[in-house]
Design a protein around this motif. Structure first.
Motif, PDB file in Angstrom:
ATOM      1  N   ALA A  38     -61.955 -70.593 -92.648  1.00 47.95           N
ATOM      2  CA  ALA A  38     -61.026 -71.025 -91.598  1.00 47.95           C
ATOM      3  C   ALA A  38     -61.501 -72.325 -90.953  1.00 47.95           C
ATOM      4  O   ALA A  38     -60.706 -73.235 -90.693  1.00 47.95           O
ATOM      5  N   LEU A  39     -62.813 -72.431 -90.700  1.00 45.00           N
ATOM      6  CA  LEU A  39     -63.358 -73.656 -90.118  1.00 45.00           C
ATOM      7  C   LEU A  39     -63.130 -74.853 -91.023  1.00 45.00           C
ATOM      8  O   LEU A  39     -62.870 -75.971 -90.560  1.00 45.00           O
ATOM      9  N   LEU A  40     -63.203 -74.630 -92.334  1.00 48.62           N
ATOM     10  CA  LEU A  40     -63.071 -75.726 -93.290  1.00 48.62           C
ATOM     11  C   LEU A  40     -61.637 -76.213 -93.446  1.00 48.62           C
ATOM     12  O   LEU A  40     -61.398 -77.225 -94.104  1.00 48.62           O
ATOM     13  N   ARG A  41     -60.683 -75.519 -92.861  1.00 46.85           N
ATOM     14  CA  ARG A  41     -59.300 -76.004 -92.895  1.00 46.85           C
ATOM     15  C   ARG A  41     -59.128 -77.272 -92.068  1.00 46.85           C
ATOM     16  O   ARG A  41     -58.169 -78.013 -92.241  1.00 46.85           O
ATOM     17  N   SER A  42     -60.063 -77.511 -91.151  1.00 48.68           N
ATOM     18  CA  SER A  42     -59.956 -78.699 -90.297  1.00 48.68           C
ATOM     19  C   SER A  42     -60.255 -79.980 -91.068  1.00 48.68           C
ATOM     20  O   SER A  42     -59.897 -81.068 -90.642  1.00 48.68           O
ATOM     21  N   ASP A  43     -60.948 -79.851 -92.229  1.00 48.76           N
ATOM     22  CA  ASP A  43     -61.331 -80.999 -93.050  1.00 48.76           C
ATOM     23  C   ASP A  43     -62.175 -82.014 -92.290  1.00 48.76           C
ATOM     24  O   ASP A  43     -62.225 -83.181 -92.641  1.00 48.76           O
ATOM     25  N   GLY A  44     -62.849 -81.546 -91.222  1.00 45.08           N
ATOM     26  CA  GLY A  44     -63.666 -82.481 -90.461  1.00 45.08           C
ATOM     27  C   GLY A  44     -65.113 -82.530 -90.901  1.00 45.08           C
ATOM     28  O   GLY A  44     -65.888 -83.339 -90.389  1.00 45.08           O
ATOM     29  N   PHE A  45     -65.495 -81.670 -91.839  1.00 47.72           N
ATOM     30  CA  PHE A  45     -66.885 -81.614 -92.275  1.00 47.72           C
ATOM     31  C   PHE A  45     -67.117 -82.545 -93.466  1.00 47.72           C
ATOM     32  O   PHE A  45     -66.282 -82.664 -94.352  1.00 47.72           O
TER      33      PHE A  45
END
Length: 223
Positions: A38-45
């Motif tokens: 879910a965190l990786l859906r932000s594509d900010g990493f």
């Protein structure tokens, strides 16, 4: 450099988070595969350190789902599962690199930064008229897809990562084969031969470096 650490060992994750922050990384920690996805859906990493033995969904499932939705964020698998077969499984699932526990912090730092440098590249890697599309994992010659088997593609991708630089036989065998290690020596020779034939006319060639391995370089043309 924004980094997601997915690790359910709180002692290890706490120590890693402190060390990596001191080295300039902006670290977010997750101890659960579903939460991490879910965190990786932000594509900010810009990179992910991923343990395979995590709750929710395991690391391999997370990788497969992440790649299945088109994400190309670099993933470094960090795990105690260190056998050749398990490494190949992780790489085939979509990992960009693999580091077995216990590990050296300086090596982890260097590998992370190398992954991020490659991911920030403006163009897909090229050699002669051969182009490697990182997102899809496909190879093209003048926009025509090059037909390769899974093993041929894995070998060529490893060589294409750094054209002009040698890749050891051991590294290539690890990436291309998941069967018995004793058969990899002869199998690798055959695989390289097949790839060489498919590269004819592309302007790229695989060169053997005795005692070192193989490298991909532009074909030398007669004056």
């Amino acid at each position: 450099m924004k980094l997601l650490l997915v690790e359910d060992d709180f002692d290890l994750s706490g120590a890693l988070t402190r060390v990596l922050r001191k080295r300039g990384f902006d670290v977010t920690h997750s101890n659960d595969g579903i939460e991490a996805l879910a965190l990786l859906r932000s594509d900010g990493f810009e990179a992910v350190i991923l343990d395979l033995g995590i709750p929710g969904i395991d690391g391999l499932q997370l990788l497969q789902r992440l790649r299945g939705r088109g994400s190309t964020v670099p993933v470094l698998v960090l795990t105690a599962r260190g056998s050749v077969g398990e490494r190949v499984t992780g790489l085939n699932a979509g990992a960009d690199d693999y580091l077995a526990k216990p590990f050296d912090l300086d090596e982890l730092d260097a590998r992370l930064r190398a992954l991020v440098r490659r991911s920030r590249g403006l163009d897909d890697p090229r050699c002669g008229e051969l182009r490697y599309e990182r997102g899809s994992g496909a190879f093209y010659v003048k926009e025509q897809a090059l037909e390769l088997t899974r093993r041929e593609s894995a070998l060529l991708a490893a060589l294409m990562a750094q054209p002009g630089h040698a890749v050891t036989r051991e590294r290539l065998a690890l990436l291309a084969f998941s069967d018995d290690a004793l058969s990899q020596g002869e199998g690798l020779e055959v695989l390289v031969h097949r790839v060489r034939k498919k590269l004819v006319g592309t302007g790229a060639q695989v060169t053997t470096l005795r005692g070192l391995g193989y490298l991909l370089q532009e074909e030398k043309r007669a004056a």
